[in-house]
Design a protein around this motif. Structure first.
Motif, PDB file in Angstrom:
ATOM      1  N   LEU A 295      66.545  86.883 -18.537  1.00 25.17           N
ATOM      2  CA  LEU A 295      67.216  87.406 -19.713  1.00 25.17           C
ATOM      3  C   LEU A 295      67.871  86.259 -20.464  1.00 25.17           C
ATOM      4  O   LEU A 295      68.649  85.500 -19.898  1.00 25.17           O
ATOM      5  CB  LEU A 295      68.266  88.429 -19.285  1.00 25.17           C
ATOM      6  N   GLN A 296      67.537  86.134 -21.733  1.00 24.38           N
ATOM      7  CA  GLN A 296      68.079  85.035 -22.515  1.00 24.38           C
ATOM      8  C   GLN A 296      69.503  85.325 -22.975  1.00 24.38           C
ATOM      9  O   GLN A 296      69.840  86.446 -23.376  1.00 24.38           O
ATOM     10  CB  GLN A 296      67.188  84.768 -23.736  1.00 24.38           C
ATOM     11  N   LEU A 297      70.330  84.313 -22.905  1.00 23.59           N
ATOM     12  CA  LEU A 297      71.722  84.482 -23.296  1.00 23.59           C
ATOM     13  C   LEU A 297      71.849  84.875 -24.763  1.00 23.59           C
ATOM     14  O   LEU A 297      72.809  85.540 -25.157  1.00 23.59           O
ATOM     15  CB  LEU A 297      72.484  83.193 -23.017  1.00 23.59           C
ATOM     16  N   ILE A 309      72.201 100.518 -21.428  1.00 23.51           N
ATOM     17  CA  ILE A 309      72.036  99.249 -20.721  1.00 23.51           C
ATOM     18  C   ILE A 309      73.407  98.717 -20.296  1.00 23.51           C
ATOM     19  O   ILE A 309      74.354  98.703 -21.087  1.00 23.51           O
ATOM     20  CB  ILE A 309      71.345  98.193 -21.609  1.00 23.51           C
ATOM     21  N   LYS A 310      73.498  98.271 -19.048  1.00 27.19           N
ATOM     22  CA  LYS A 310      74.716  97.614 -18.566  1.00 27.19           C
ATOM     23  C   LYS A 310      74.406  96.133 -18.387  1.00 27.19           C
ATOM     24  O   LYS A 310      73.380  95.770 -17.808  1.00 27.19           O
ATOM     25  CB  LYS A 310      75.172  98.226 -17.240  1.00 27.19           C
ATOM     26  N   VAL A 311      75.289  95.276 -18.873  1.00 24.57           N
ATOM     27  CA  VAL A 311      75.073  93.833 -18.830  1.00 24.57           C
ATOM     28  C   VAL A 311      76.288  93.149 -18.213  1.00 24.57           C
ATOM     29  O   VAL A 311      77.433  93.465 -18.569  1.00 24.57           O
ATOM     30  CB  VAL A 311      74.829  93.250 -20.238  1.00 24.57           C
ATOM     31  N   VAL A 312      76.046  92.228 -17.283  1.00 27.94           N
ATOM     32  CA  VAL A 312      77.112  91.387 -16.736  1.00 27.94           C
ATOM     33  C   VAL A 312      76.653  89.929 -16.804  1.00 27.94           C
ATOM     34  O   VAL A 312      75.453  89.644 -16.774  1.00 27.94           O
ATOM     35  CB  VAL A 312      77.474  91.767 -15.285  1.00 27.94           C
ATOM     36  N   THR A 544      74.928  83.614 -15.632  1.00 25.00           N
ATOM     37  CA  THR A 544      73.639  84.256 -15.364  1.00 25.00           C
ATOM     38  C   THR A 544      73.699  85.715 -15.797  1.00 25.00           C
ATOM     39  O   THR A 544      74.426  86.513 -15.201  1.00 25.00           O
ATOM     40  CB  THR A 544      73.300  84.192 -13.868  1.00 25.00           C
ATOM     41  N   PRO A 545      72.957  86.070 -16.834  1.00 23.68           N
ATOM     42  CA  PRO A 545      73.001  87.462 -17.276  1.00 23.68           C
ATOM     43  C   PRO A 545      72.107  88.360 -16.420  1.00 23.68           C
ATOM     44  O   PRO A 545      70.969  88.016 -16.102  1.00 23.68           O
ATOM     45  CB  PRO A 545      72.464  87.375 -18.712  1.00 23.68           C
ATOM     46  N   TYR A 546      72.654  89.481 -16.016  1.00 21.48           N
ATOM     47  CA  TYR A 546      71.898  90.545 -15.367  1.00 21.48           C
ATOM     48  C   TYR A 546      72.042  91.787 -16.234  1.00 21.48           C
ATOM     49  O   TYR A 546      73.111  92.039 -16.800  1.00 21.48           O
ATOM     50  CB  TYR A 546      72.443  90.854 -13.974  1.00 21.48           C
ATOM     51  N   ALA A 547      70.990  92.561 -16.313  1.00 18.72           N
ATOM     52  CA  ALA A 547      71.062  93.807 -17.076  1.00 18.72           C
ATOM     53  C   ALA A 547      70.274  94.885 -16.347  1.00 18.72           C
ATOM     54  O   ALA A 547      69.242  94.606 -15.737  1.00 18.72           O
ATOM     55  CB  ALA A 547      70.514  93.601 -18.487  1.00 18.72           C
ATOM     56  N   TRP A 548      70.794  96.110 -16.404  1.00 25.46           N
ATOM     57  CA  TRP A 548      70.073  97.199 -15.769  1.00 25.46           C
ATOM     58  C   TRP A 548      70.356  98.522 -16.486  1.00 25.46           C
ATOM     59  O   TRP A 548      71.311  98.652 -17.257  1.00 25.46           O
ATOM     60  CB  TRP A 548      70.447  97.303 -14.293  1.00 25.46           C
ATOM     61  N   THR A 561      80.478  88.213  -6.980  1.00 27.14           N
ATOM     62  CA  THR A 561      80.844  87.323  -8.089  1.00 27.14           C
ATOM     63  C   THR A 561      79.634  86.594  -8.648  1.00 27.14           C
ATOM     64  O   THR A 561      79.707  85.991  -9.716  1.00 27.14           O
ATOM     65  CB  THR A 561      81.883  86.284  -7.622  1.00 27.14           C
ATOM     66  N   LEU A 562      78.508  86.648  -7.946  1.00 27.49           N
ATOM     67  CA  LEU A 562      77.300  85.985  -8.432  1.00 27.49           C
ATOM     68  C   LEU A 562      76.199  86.968  -8.797  1.00 27.49           C
ATOM     69  O   LEU A 562      75.073  86.578  -9.083  1.00 27.49           O
ATOM     70  CB  LEU A 562      76.772  85.006  -7.367  1.00 27.49           C
ATOM     71  N   GLY A 563      76.502  88.276  -8.801  1.00 25.60           N
ATOM     72  CA  GLY A 563      75.498  89.256  -9.163  1.00 25.60           C
ATOM     73  C   GLY A 563      75.360  90.353  -8.118  1.00 25.60           C
ATOM     74  O   GLY A 563      75.990  90.311  -7.060  1.00 25.60           O
TER      75      GLY A 563
END
Length: 573
Positions: A295-297, A309-312, A544-548, A561-563
């Motif tokens: 996932l691009q910043l 969509i949830k993004v962290v 680091t972006p995660y999305a779900w 703290t890292l995903g």
């Protein structure tokens, strides 16, 4: 960043951003089993059905080698991690907690650790995970065959054990015969270390993923790389087991009914390789439920506005860098390397390329690490005048056209830079480096981008066509430098040979370092030396972006703290 793993709990990355185009974006499974229903996040329909499928996207192709530690790619390791559990795992705060190993204890002299396997741990075929499986796996990692015929980069995981040199040289094949391993019974064993080592358990042993002896002992190790069990293992002990591997496009998995930490709530998982540009749209329309990487910043702020969509964006326990072959004459002078660091306007690059989702770093430990310190560290703030001064002092004189002469050749310097294909971010970083170096009179020629796996192999094998490259390291929970930084380490890609560095590294795991405060002080001294010597040109520690999908429920205890961690606990609402 396109990535290569360091260990099962750590990852090495290759600078570019996530790279490599791809294939099927369809959510339909193609196995012979009954197709599962994929969650449609557009409808908002609630369901607790375990027949739903979790579709996980990666934008860089994995390598189809799924025996743990046969491949160095993060993207392969992400899949392997769903199939094989490590000896110890981490909780949301990155503390080590039981996994296959239920409990352990040190001897008084700290040179032996006794480990107890969870008696409920089973392979997917119903057989128990035993001490013999652990010994078999350690023999594989320590073997000469692994070091010379197979991938070989993770032999350091067992190097602290007594007898490791005998196995690596081929003089022995079994740790239990040379004093490194003692089987007490089927669920209890002892590991014997060569020296007192404060980091060995957490940095090395913890991340080992056992493989089933009753399966792999039937295949000569030299043939594993082409064996069907490598291409699609039939017996696993993790939350999921393989159903079908579709080249490098997708991997289909199903819940392991014998998983000892509880059968997964989501029945099916599909890992898909998708294009970087398509990923946001696939998340938005529900074709992908979880973006594991890629996932691009630049897309983060847009995705945060989409209701389903949830993004962290947690900070990465790692760093991006510009790599150099330090044995080449151009890079031997530390003043040259320092000049290159000063020449990069990293804060501006972060804003323009990473959209502000990163932090400049000045050494080998990212700010998220407990061992990090900024004390005594040169921040190498952007300073073109200082860069020019250092190059002048190093003998890189300017010609009539303002471009510098490489004193090792007597000709105009022309450095080559390689990066991975498939990502616009990678290309932007490469161009930014090229322009920054031109401003101090150093020409950089950017090579055509190449497939990630090709570039990774070339860097790992010290291919002479690679001079400078963009990469990134994503690090293990324990900051032990070994594996990457010691002069003899296989993943010491710059080929940095420095006895003082090795000595400082040794102080980070000696007897005094069982005291955490002492160990942190040792890390500070080592980091300060690396900061001065610059074996890498450090760029930044990225977020680091995660999305779900919003109807994918990830418990709070599994948000580290890292995903996200512990996929067996995830469910659909």
């Amino acid at each position: 960043m396109a990535k290569v793993k360091k260990t099962a709990m750590a990852t090495l990355a290759v600078a570019a951003s996530v790279a490599v185009v791809i294939a099927g974006c369809s959510t339909n499974t193609t196995n012979s089993a009954k197709p599962a229903n994929t969650a449609n996040t557009n409808t908002g329909a609630a369901s607790t059905s375990t027949s739903q499928t979790l579709v996980i996207a990666q934008t860089t192709k994995y390598d189809d080698q799924f025996i743990p530690d046969m491949d160095a790619s993060l993207y392969t390791a992400n899949i392997v991690g769903y199939a094989y559990d490590p000896l110890l795992t981490v909780d949301k705060n990155l503390n080590f907690v039981p996994d296959i190993i239920q409990s352990y204890s040190y001897s008084k002299d700290k040179k032996t650790v006794t480990m107890h396997i969870n008696p409920k741990a089973k392979w997917s075929d119903g057989q128990p995970v035993t001490s013999d499986d652990v010994l078999f796996t350690m023999n594989y990692l320590g073997s000469k065959t692994y070091a010379t015929t197979l991938q070989g980069q993770y032999g350091y995981l067992v190097s602290p054990l007594v007898g490791s040199s005998e196995l690596a040289s081929g003089k022995a094949t079994d740790f239990s015969k040379v004093g490194g391993f003692t089987k007490v019974n089927n669920t209890t064993f002892e590991l014997h270390f060569q020296t007192v080592d404060a980091a060995a358990l957490y940095s090395d042993i913890a991340s080992i993923q056992p493989i089933p002896e009753h399966v792999f002992s039937k295949i000569p190790m030299k043939d594993w790389v082409t064996a069907s069990e490598d291409k699609m293992p039939t017996v696993t002990d993790g939350p999921y087991e393989f159903v079908q591997v579709n080249g490098q496009d997708s991997v289909e998995m199903k819940a392991n009914p014998n998983y000892f930490r509880g059968k997964p709530k989501i029945q099916n998982v599909v890992f898909k390789t998708v294009s970087e540009s398509a990923l946001p749209g696939l998340l938005a329309d529900g074709s992908v439920n979880f973006a594991m990487e890629g996932l691009q910043l630049a897309d983060v702020d847009k995705l945060k506005k989409i209701p389903n969509i949830k993004v962290v964006t947690p900070p990465e326990n790692g760093f991006d860098y510009l790599g150099l072959k330090l044995y080449k004459p151009e890079f031997k002078n530390v003043k040259v390397r320092q000049a290159f660091e000063y020449a990069l306007n990293r804060k501006e690059m972060i804003q323009g390329i990473e959209k502000g989702y990163a932090t400049p770093i000045e050494g080998p430990l990212p700010p998220v690490s407990w061992a990090y310190t900024s004390k005594g560290m040169n921040p190498y703030n952007y300073n073109v005048a200082k860069a020019n001064q250092l190059l002048d002092q190093a003998g890189w004189k300017k010609g009539a056209d303002g471009m510098r002469i490489d004193p090792s050749t007597g000709k105009e310097a022309n450095l080559t830079l390689s990066y991975s294909s498939g990502s616009t971010v990678d290309a932007q970083i490469a161009v930014a480096v090229q322009q920054a170096f031109k401003a101090i009179g150093v020409k950089v020629t950017i090579n055509p981008p190449m497939d990630f796996n090709t570039l990774a192999t070339k860097v790992e094998n010290d291919d002479k066509s690679i001079e400078m490259w963009l990469m990134a390291w994503s690090l293990g929970t324990d900051p032990d430098p070994r594996g990457l930084w010691d002069s003899t380490d296989a993943m010491n890609f710059p080929r940095w040979k420095d006895p003082k560095n090795d000595k400082l590294i040794a102080a980070t795991f000696d007897a005094a370092s069982f005291n955490k405060a002492n160990r942190k002080a040792a890390f500070a001294k080592w980091a300060q030396y690396v900061n001065q010597q610059l074996p890498y040109i450090f760029l930044w520690a990225p977020d680091t972006p995660y999305a779900w999908s919003s109807n994918l429920q990830i418990p709070a205890k599994d948000m580290s703290t890292l995903g996200p961690i512990n996929p067996q606990d995830w469910s659909y609402s």
